[in-house]
Design a protein around this motif. Sequence first.
Motif, PDB file in Angstrom:
ATOM      1  N   ASN A  73       2.212 -11.095  -3.531  1.00 36.92           N
ATOM      2  CA  ASN A  73       3.158 -12.219  -3.417  1.00 36.92           C
ATOM      3  C   ASN A  73       3.614 -12.489  -1.984  1.00 36.92           C
ATOM      4  O   ASN A  73       4.147 -13.559  -1.707  1.00 36.92           O
ATOM      5  CB  ASN A  73       4.376 -11.985  -4.308  1.00 36.92           C
ATOM      6  N   ASP A  74       3.413 -11.511  -1.097  1.00 35.96           N
ATOM      7  CA  ASP A  74       3.819 -11.713   0.304  1.00 35.96           C
ATOM      8  C   ASP A  74       2.764 -12.455   1.113  1.00 35.96           C
ATOM      9  O   ASP A  74       3.014 -12.861   2.247  1.00 35.96           O
ATOM     10  CB  ASP A  74       4.087 -10.356   0.983  1.00 35.96           C
TER      11      ASP A  74
ATOM     12  N   LEU B 246      -9.354 -11.566  -6.326  1.00 34.31           N
ATOM     13  CA  LEU B 246      -8.878 -10.190  -6.105  1.00 34.31           C
ATOM     14  C   LEU B 246      -7.429  -9.984  -6.542  1.00 34.31           C
ATOM     15  O   LEU B 246      -6.882  -8.892  -6.358  1.00 34.31           O
ATOM     16  CB  LEU B 246      -9.003  -9.825  -4.619  1.00 34.31           C
ATOM     17  N   ALA B 247      -6.823 -11.024  -7.108  1.00 40.14           N
ATOM     18  CA  ALA B 247      -5.387 -10.962  -7.436  1.00 40.14           C
ATOM     19  C   ALA B 247      -5.042  -9.734  -8.287  1.00 40.14           C
ATOM     20  O   ALA B 247      -4.045  -9.059  -8.019  1.00 40.14           O
ATOM     21  CB  ALA B 247      -4.959 -12.237  -8.146  1.00 40.14           C
TER      22      ALA B 247
ATOM     23  N   GLN C  46      -7.404  -4.412   2.639  1.00 44.75           N
ATOM     24  CA  GLN C  46      -6.533  -5.600   2.578  1.00 44.75           C
ATOM     25  C   GLN C  46      -6.574  -6.366   3.897  1.00 44.75           C
ATOM     26  O   GLN C  46      -6.687  -7.583   3.911  1.00 44.75           O
ATOM     27  CB  GLN C  46      -5.092  -5.186   2.262  1.00 44.75           C
ATOM     28  N   ARG C  47      -6.495  -5.628   5.006  1.00 43.39           N
ATOM     29  CA  ARG C  47      -6.526  -6.276   6.320  1.00 43.39           C
ATOM     30  C   ARG C  47      -7.843  -7.019   6.518  1.00 43.39           C
ATOM     31  O   ARG C  47      -7.878  -8.127   7.027  1.00 43.39           O
ATOM     32  CB  ARG C  47      -6.350  -5.236   7.434  1.00 43.39           C
ATOM     33  N   ASN C  48      -8.932  -6.373   6.094  1.00 40.82           N
ATOM     34  CA  ASN C  48     -10.245  -6.988   6.259  1.00 40.82           C
ATOM     35  C   ASN C  48     -10.356  -8.260   5.418  1.00 40.82           C
ATOM     36  O   ASN C  48     -10.854  -9.286   5.886  1.00 40.82           O
ATOM     37  CB  ASN C  48     -11.327  -5.969   5.878  1.00 40.82           C
TER      38      ASN C  48
ATOM     39  N   LEU D 235     -16.638 -11.727  -4.241  1.00 44.60           N
ATOM     40  CA  LEU D 235     -15.522 -10.936  -3.686  1.00 44.60           C
ATOM     41  C   LEU D 235     -15.252  -9.644  -4.445  1.00 44.60           C
ATOM     42  O   LEU D 235     -15.093  -8.579  -3.828  1.00 44.60           O
ATOM     43  CB  LEU D 235     -14.248 -11.787  -3.664  1.00 44.60           C
ATOM     44  N   VAL D 236     -15.194  -9.732  -5.771  1.00 40.04           N
ATOM     45  CA  VAL D 236     -14.826  -8.545  -6.558  1.00 40.04           C
ATOM     46  C   VAL D 236     -15.884  -7.457  -6.377  1.00 40.04           C
ATOM     47  O   VAL D 236     -15.554  -6.292  -6.149  1.00 40.04           O
ATOM     48  CB  VAL D 236     -14.636  -8.910  -8.040  1.00 40.04           C
TER      49      VAL D 236
END
Lengths: 109, 133
Positions: free
Chosen positions: B27-28, B40-41, B52-54, B77-78
């Motif tokens: 959510n951020d 990816l949610a 996450q950063r990538n 993506l998954v």
Amino acid sequence: MNNKHLNTKSIRNLLDHATDHLDPATAAHLHSARNHALAKQNTRVAWHGSLACTAREHHRIPFWALSILLAGGLLLCTITYWHHAAEHDHSDIDIAILTDDLPVDVYID
Amino acid sequence: MRLSQPTLLLLAALCFQSASSAAQSWNDIPLAQREALAPLAQEWDKLSEKQQRNFLGIAKRYPKLTPLQQQRMHDRLVKWSKLTPAQRQRAREKYKSFNQLPPEKREAARKNLRERHATEIQPRTGATPPVGQ
């Protein structure tokens, strides 16, 4: 007193004389203002005194140790920054693989 | 050297902040990046901070992709997120070496790979896979 004879010594004498004859209320007011200014100055010195100075005076940490500590911190920041930057570099190639006309499977063993 | 305490505290805070960037909750993340990473949610919180950063880096480039590329990315993506770091690294190296081939050789290799992949998939599904899936 004749102005021609005014010199540093005579001015100082005049000021001392005038100070000795201040009315008590003014003297008390000046005294209070002086104490207030001194208290403020002491607080500022306590808060804004340097760590290096504090360490030297109170904890006796040598200056070279503080320098090494600071240099180490800066080095850590630099390494972390480049590490993060290198990780972000993958996103270019990752997006190329993810959008390529060949499926991802062909690049995986 | 006289550094004031606030300056030193600020330096220490900056060092700490850069050394430990905390994981971001779903959510951020800004809406545009959430849209890019929508597949990816469900598993976002299970990903490592590094992953996450990538993925956030990938999401920033998402708006510049064509609709077909965006679709491909969403489809893959998954699967990409579930690979091990070593598998992803090998895939990157393979992709790089593949793209260093001369154009004619690359095209021949692409054709070969596409056909090989199709024959591997066909027995399992009984149908020809669409290109780019």
